[in-house]
Design a protein around this motif. Structure first.
Motif, PDB file in Angstrom:
ATOM      1  N   ASP A 163       0.951  -1.266   0.084  1.00 48.95           N
ATOM      2  CA  ASP A 163      -0.420  -0.230   0.294  1.00 48.95           C
ATOM      3  C   ASP A 163       1.127   0.714  -0.469  1.00 48.95           C
ATOM      4  O   ASP A 163       0.182   2.913  -0.230  1.00 48.95           O
ATOM      5  CB  ASP A 163      -1.300   0.064   1.334  1.00 48.95           C
ATOM      6  CG  ASP A 163      -2.094  -0.897   0.869  1.00 48.95           C
ATOM      7  OD1 ASP A 163      -2.426  -1.798   0.075  1.00 48.95           O
ATOM      8  OD2 ASP A 163      -2.358  -1.713   2.101  1.00 48.95           O
TER       9      ASP A 163
ATOM     10  N   THR B  91       3.728   3.357  -4.874  1.00 49.01           N
ATOM     11  CA  THR B  91       3.473   4.254  -5.794  1.00 49.01           C
ATOM     12  C   THR B  91       2.773   3.552  -7.020  1.00 49.01           C
ATOM     13  O   THR B  91       2.701   2.468  -6.957  1.00 49.01           O
ATOM     14  CB  THR B  91       4.139   5.525  -6.937  1.00 49.01           C
ATOM     15  OG1 THR B  91       5.177   4.909  -7.075  1.00 49.01           O
ATOM     16  CG2 THR B  91       5.314   6.413  -5.043  1.00 49.01           C
ATOM     17  N   GLN B  92       1.179   3.895  -7.408  1.00 47.13           N
ATOM     18  CA  GLN B  92       1.213   3.935  -8.469  1.00 47.13           C
ATOM     19  C   GLN B  92       2.038   3.216 -10.019  1.00 47.13           C
ATOM     20  O   GLN B  92       1.324   2.749 -10.221  1.00 47.13           O
ATOM     21  CB  GLN B  92      -0.017   5.411  -8.958  1.00 47.13           C
ATOM     22  CG  GLN B  92      -1.166   4.752 -10.120  1.00 47.13           C
ATOM     23  CD  GLN B  92      -1.980   3.220  -8.952  1.00 47.13           C
ATOM     24  OE1 GLN B  92      -2.195   3.884  -8.398  1.00 47.13           O
ATOM     25  NE2 GLN B  92      -2.878   2.526  -9.195  1.00 47.13           N
ATOM     26  N   THR B  93       2.904   4.110 -10.356  1.00 45.49           N
ATOM     27  CA  THR B  93       3.610   3.677 -11.157  1.00 45.49           C
ATOM     28  C   THR B  93       4.469   2.542 -10.365  1.00 45.49           C
ATOM     29  O   THR B  93       4.480   1.213 -10.958  1.00 45.49           O
ATOM     30  CB  THR B  93       5.288   4.922 -11.100  1.00 45.49           C
ATOM     31  OG1 THR B  93       4.378   5.789 -11.652  1.00 45.49           O
ATOM     32  CG2 THR B  93       6.261   4.439 -12.077  1.00 45.49           C
TER      33      THR B  93
ATOM     34  N   LYS C 185       3.178   0.465  -8.247  1.00 45.45           N
ATOM     35  CA  LYS C 185       2.244  -0.668  -8.508  1.00 45.45           C
ATOM     36  C   LYS C 185       1.857  -2.016 -10.011  1.00 45.45           C
ATOM     37  O   LYS C 185       2.051  -2.918 -10.080  1.00 45.45           O
ATOM     38  CB  LYS C 185       0.894  -0.450  -7.898  1.00 45.45           C
ATOM     39  CG  LYS C 185       1.021   0.033  -6.225  1.00 45.45           C
ATOM     40  CD  LYS C 185      -0.551  -0.128  -5.681  1.00 45.45           C
ATOM     41  CE  LYS C 185      -0.565   0.161  -4.632  1.00 45.45           C
ATOM     42  NZ  LYS C 185      -1.992   1.071  -3.770  1.00 45.45           N
ATOM     43  N   LEU C 186       2.163  -0.560 -10.830  1.00 47.26           N
ATOM     44  CA  LEU C 186       2.138  -1.328 -12.368  1.00 47.26           C
ATOM     45  C   LEU C 186       3.374  -1.829 -12.630  1.00 47.26           C
ATOM     46  O   LEU C 186       3.377  -3.241 -13.694  1.00 47.26           O
ATOM     47  CB  LEU C 186       2.242   0.276 -13.043  1.00 47.26           C
ATOM     48  CG  LEU C 186       0.867   0.711 -13.049  1.00 47.26           C
ATOM     49  CD1 LEU C 186       0.906   2.316 -13.503  1.00 47.26           C
ATOM     50  CD2 LEU C 186      -0.564  -0.032 -13.428  1.00 47.26           C
TER      51      LEU C 186
END
Length: 186
Positions: free
Chosen positions: A80, A83-85, A87-88
């Motif tokens: 959690d 960052t979004q990046t 996670k991608l």
């Protein structure tokens, strides 16, 4: 309790040149942060880079002694916290690690054991039930597996054994309530 093993190498998931956006300090006081995943135990980490070029997917040395790109390991983080990046990028990086360490994961199919009287380590892989587990156990008795390709050739209902491993690793990283950590450290 045994001492926790340290990661020696990590792969970069994201580079935050100005630190975390939520950091209340003024931008000029924030230190750059690198989010990465360890290659051996899949630990999610925040690293403080040296003032050198560092990019997503770089393999960086974080062990003891002189480090070329990393000043220090700041802390261990949870999924959690990524960052979004990051996670991608995570599934692609986990897939890369699994492919680079194929012999280790093939050994999992050869050496896995029962965890409890009713639960075998193989059951923890997505898509493996009792029937498939017995097929794997019988095949490895005849001759140990030597590669992912050989597993899929000898066990027709597993066309991509590496995908099962990758899915399990991602599940262990993403779900804080996973009971058994087969590939990652808690």
């Amino acid at each position: 309790m045994k001492a926790e093993k340290k990661e020696v190498n990590a792969i970069v998931l994201d580079v935050l040149l100005k630190g975390h956006a939520e950091d209340p300090r003024p931008t000029f006081k924030r230190e750059p942060i690198v989010q990465a995943i360890g290659v051996e135990q899949f630990k999610l980490l925040e690293l403080i880079p040296k003032r050198v070029e560092i990019q997503i997917h770089d393999n960086v040395y974080i062990g003891d002694g002189e480090r070329e790109k990393v000043e220090r390991v700041k802390r261990r983080i949870r999924y959690d916290d990524l960052t979004q990046t990051a996670k991608l990028e995570l599934p692609f990086v986990v897939e890369r690690i699994v492919k680079e360490r194929e012999p280790d994961f093939v050994q999992f199919f050869n050496k896995s054991i029962s965890v409890t009287p009713k639960l075998h380590m193989l059951h923890l892989l997505p898509g493996i039930g009792k029937k498939l587990m017995w097929e794997i156990l019988e095949e490895r008795e005849k001759k140990p597996f030597e590669s992912f390709a050989e597993i899929s050739q000898r066990i027709k209902s597993i066309p991509h054994p590496e995908k099962m491993i990758i899915s399990r690793i991602l599940e262990e990283l993403q779900d804080p309530d996973v009971k058994y950590h087969v590939f990652t450290s808690k």
